[in-house]
Design an enzyme around this catalytic site. Structure first.
Site, short mmCIF file in Angstrom:
data_model
loop_
_atom_site.label_atom_id
_atom_site.label_comp_id
_atom_site.label_asym_id
_atom_site.label_seq_id
_atom_site.Cartn_x
_atom_site.Cartn_y
_atom_site.Cartn_z
N HIS A 180 37.53 -82.78 162.51
CA HIS A 180 37.53 -82.92 161.02
C HIS A 180 39.84 -82.75 161.37
O HIS A 180 40.06 -82.84 162.28
CB HIS A 180 37.90 -82.36 160.52
CG HIS A 180 38.76 -82.91 158.95
ND1 HIS A 180 39.53 -82.18 158.63
CD2 HIS A 180 38.20 -83.25 157.88
CE1 HIS A 180 40.14 -82.43 157.07
NE2 HIS A 180 39.28 -83.67 156.65
N ASN A 182 42.03 -82.30 160.20
CA ASN A 182 43.06 -80.88 159.75
C ASN A 182 43.14 -79.89 161.07
O ASN A 182 43.63 -79.36 161.35
CB ASN A 182 43.59 -80.19 158.46
CG ASN A 182 42.73 -79.79 158.57
OD1 ASN A 182 41.20 -79.54 158.86
ND2 ASN A 182 41.94 -79.63 157.37
N LYS A 183 42.17 -80.13 161.96
CA LYS A 183 41.34 -79.53 163.54
C LYS A 183 42.59 -79.42 164.13
O LYS A 183 43.26 -80.65 164.52
CB LYS A 183 40.15 -79.52 163.42
CG LYS A 183 39.29 -79.34 162.42
CD LYS A 183 38.90 -77.92 161.87
CE LYS A 183 37.82 -77.44 160.98
NZ LYS A 183 38.63 -78.47 159.35
N ASN A 184 42.21 -78.26 165.14
CA ASN A 184 42.95 -78.51 166.26
C ASN A 184 42.92 -80.17 167.01
O ASN A 184 44.26 -80.21 168.00
CB ASN A 184 42.92 -77.90 167.16
CG ASN A 184 43.73 -76.19 166.43
OD1 ASN A 184 43.61 -76.37 165.34
ND2 ASN A 184 43.55 -74.94 167.08
#
Ligand SMILES: Cc1ncc(COP(=O)(O)O)c(C=O)c1O
Length: 415
Positions: A180, A182-184
């Site tokens: 997604h 906003n993930k790393n």
């Protein structure tokens, strides 16, 4: 709101990644195909995983993993009350029952409480590596062996996390990662499953595309033959080549992203140490790990801060800074209260944390100047806010029947 709004998270996308997406769009093949195959291979290498399958989302991965573990209506899955609601939703969607054990100070499931929650209906233990910090897995795998249970690790936030020197995904039963935005690392939306269980993965690969026993690239490619069989009805959970085009470059940059996140996180730990208005993330001391710092989540100490978490978040927005709420305890959402009888007070640590937790801005290309802006804004807010006192967020005597805004700006859950 100021023009230079600083979001709590944003993806860091290179020109090479944009060029790869553009090349994919021009190639004539944009859905599941050669780029997904290449991305799966790169993930297999990075995670040191026996088998990897790329998917549309991590939620799809959790759902297919549970189905492929044979979860049936009436079965129980042990998990945490401090997670994104998707973790509980997939259990409910299989007709099974989420059984929760409270968290410890690290925000993760308190593994010492898991054995007492096992019953004859337990099929799966589902730990969540929240914020990118690994759960103490050894004790869970020991329990799984003792009681013949499966382990599904919700590693949505934990790509690049290590436990006792090994990457999450390189050992154990089955793990699910999210890509997604906003993930790393991101593929727009996206996710993958890694597993040591070849037959589970064969089932996942069929279920992720309508139950068809051949993938589209094999059917339509040069060697293709367009006949197929359907051994079981399946879902439409496949990842597209457009997503994988982005993912290949994001994965190549991931170690660098994690280093940059770690630098920011360690600087928060140093600069915010001993502020009475907040509690910093608590880190385990009894096992060795590498935190991937997906989130830097603090707790507001309402008495010292003289405000609640929602007021703090609102004041940060007024200063042009975004923050994140990860998470309100999902067992207190209406469906879970009404279906499984969960109520306020069932998991006091998760509820207390869920009412006070807030994620500060953290992303790979965040500058130290941006971080200083966050810290100065917090200092000003706490200095100016001595004058008003706000209510606690979970007001037990509220007349609300579920989560809702309180006059003081906070959320309330009624018993
Ligand atoms: C702990 C956890 N589980 C599951 C998910 C679902 O991931 P996705 O959005 O890729 O479906 C997320 C995403 O935020 C998450 O943080």
């Amino acid at each position: 709101m100021p023009d230079n709004f600083l979001p709590f998270s944003k993806p860091c996308i290179s020109q090479a990644a944009k060029d790869e997406v553009s090349a994919c769009l021009s190639s004539g093949w944009i859905t599941t195909g050669p780029r997904v195959q290449a991305f799966e291979k790169a993930l297999t290498n990075y995670l040191q995983a026996p088998f990897v399958s790329a998917l549309a989302t991590a939620t799809a991965g959790l759902h297919l993993s549970l189905l492929s573990m044979g979860l049936q209506p009436g079965d129980e899955v042990i998990t945490t009350p401090l997670t994104f609601v998707a973790t509980l939703n997939v259990i409910a969607l299989c007709g099974a029952k989420p059984v929760l054990v409270d968290i410890d100070d690290t925000y993760n499931m308190d593994v010492s409480q898991v054995e007492a929650a096992i019953t004859s209906d337990t099929k799966v233990i589902l730990p969540v590596h929240l914020t990118g910090l690994p759960v103490d897995l050894d004790s869970l795998y020991t329990l799984a062996q003792k009681y013949d249970l499966r382990i599904l690790e919700d590693a949505a936030q934990a790509i690049g996390t290590h436990y006792k020197g090994r990457p999450i995904g390189s050992f154990g039963d089955t793990q699910v990662f999210s890509f997604h935005p906003n993930k790393n690392m991101t593929t727009g939306e996206g996710g993958c499953i890694s597993s040591s269980d070849e037959s589970l993965m064969q089932q996942v690969n069929i279920l992720k595309f309508h139950g068809i026993d051949k993938n589209a690239w094999d059917r339509y490619g040069k060697k293709g033959n367009q006949h197929y069989d359907v051994p079981m009805p399946g879902y439409k959970y496949n990842m597209m080549d457009i997503q994988a085009a982005l993912g290949i470059h994001q994965l190549a940059a991931l170690e660098n992203f994690i280093q940059q996140r770690t630098r920011i996180a360690e600087r928060y730990l140093e600069k915010l140490a001993d502020w009475p208005q907040i509690t910093l993330p608590q880190l385990p001391t009894s096992y060795q790990y590498r935190h991937s710092w997906h989130l830097f989540a603090i707790k507001i100490n309402e008495d010292a801060a003289k405000m609640n978490r929602d007021t703090f978040m609102q004041k940060m927005v007024e200063k042009g800074i975004g923050t994140g709420l990860h998470y309100e305890p999902p067992h207190l959402y209406r469906y879970y209260r009404e279906t499984f009888g969960f109520k306020v007070g069932d998991y006091p640590k998760a509820e207390d944390t869920g009412s006070r937790i807030v994620s500060l801005p953290l992303f790979a290309d965040m500058t130290l100047t941006e971080q200083d802006r966050v810290i100065s804004a917090m200092a000003e807010i706490f200095e100016q806010c001595g004058e008003h006192t706000q209510n606690r967020l979970y007001a037990k005597n509220s007349e609300h029947s579920g989560p809702g805004l309180q006059p003081g700006g906070g959320l309330a859950f009624a018993k």
